[in-house]
Write a protein that holds these residues in place. Sequence first.
Motif, short mmCIF file in Angstrom:
data_model
loop_
_atom_site.label_atom_id
_atom_site.label_comp_id
_atom_site.label_asym_id
_atom_site.label_seq_id
_atom_site.Cartn_x
_atom_site.Cartn_y
_atom_site.Cartn_z
N ALA A 1 15.81 -6.00 50.89
CA ALA A 1 14.87 -6.10 49.59
C ALA A 1 14.86 -7.50 49.25
N SER A 2 15.88 -8.38 49.08
CA SER A 2 15.95 -9.46 48.42
C SER A 2 14.91 -10.44 49.57
N ALA A 3 15.06 -10.41 50.54
CA ALA A 3 14.35 -11.33 51.75
C ALA A 3 12.74 -10.71 51.42
N ARG A 4 12.29 -9.50 51.31
CA ARG A 4 11.09 -9.30 51.02
C ARG A 4 10.44 -9.92 49.88
N LEU A 5 11.22 -9.79 48.88
CA LEU A 5 10.74 -10.44 47.24
C LEU A 5 10.47 -12.09 47.65
N GLU A 6 11.64 -12.65 48.28
CA GLU A 6 11.59 -14.09 48.51
C GLU A 6 10.47 -14.47 49.34
#
Length: 334
Positions: free
Chosen positions: A134-139
């Motif tokens: 999820a963090s990679a998607r948001l970034e």
Amino acid sequence: MTSTNIPKAFPLNLPEGDAELLLEELQTRLREGRRLVAEVGQILAEIESRGVRDLYGHNSIAVFYEHVARVPRAEAQRVTGRALALNSRRARDGTSIAPVAPLTGTAAATGALAEASIDRIVTVMKRLPEHVTASARLEAEKGLVELACVARPRDVTVAGTELLAQLDPDGKPKDDPAPQRRRSEFWLRQKRTGRWDMRGDLDAETGARLNALLVPRAYPAPDGGADDRSPAERRGDAFSEIVELAETGPDIPMPRKSSEQVAEQPQAAEPAEEPANRPKPAQAPPQGRQGPSRSGGVQDPARNVAHLRPARWWARLSRPRAGNPAQPPKPLTA
């Protein structure tokens, strides 16, 4: 009478010669228009959450927007798809459905993003594999949104392609569809003139068999005289000859009967018991070609004849004719 309602050159009463002010006013109106479009998407997402069929009787939110906004179906599908991808909504059971691109929806609400750039970001976010955190998607989405605020949609597409190559180098596995079996098709239509027009699409084996029957009979006249028929006319005469031989052949198949027709036909009544000393009437000898009997030699009039198949009459027809024993070798094509 001449109308006095003549529009002014600058309805906004902007001073002439100030290029910076014109550009600023244009960007302000663009942001305001995009912000209003984003609010329209929020309203559409809320209508989808409450149920567009229950509220207005339409089958889908796209059909509803098509009638309300009076736009083509393709544009309605783009607008509603963009609205559902940027805004959270509720399912019919009350569960919350997260947006595909939440950061993009937040930036679109300020009017900073164009519709084309939003569509490209949503496409990239949908193609991200499930193993991306999820963090990679948001970034990744944050980088695309920042680029879309200052760049053109084509630049967002290039950046999204590079992002997918980094996060999903293998790409989605392509499904290997099973080979579909194409059946032979044949159309026969009678025209107003009484002649028949036919068209077909045959498989390789059936086409080769038909070609083997047509080729020996489509040669010019064997007597050496002039044959004024065109190749198409010779093939037509050859086809007529094949139909005639097949119709007069002894192994022509009987007409097939469907299960409904067989069920509607009355069954033979059971004969009543007769005295043993009563002489039986003489039976006439069978005429014509008789099929195998079923029970005690009694022919069932309602028997299903769909299992009968013609013999290989085409093998008999493909033999060389006696009137033309020697033919010049020609390519086997009709």
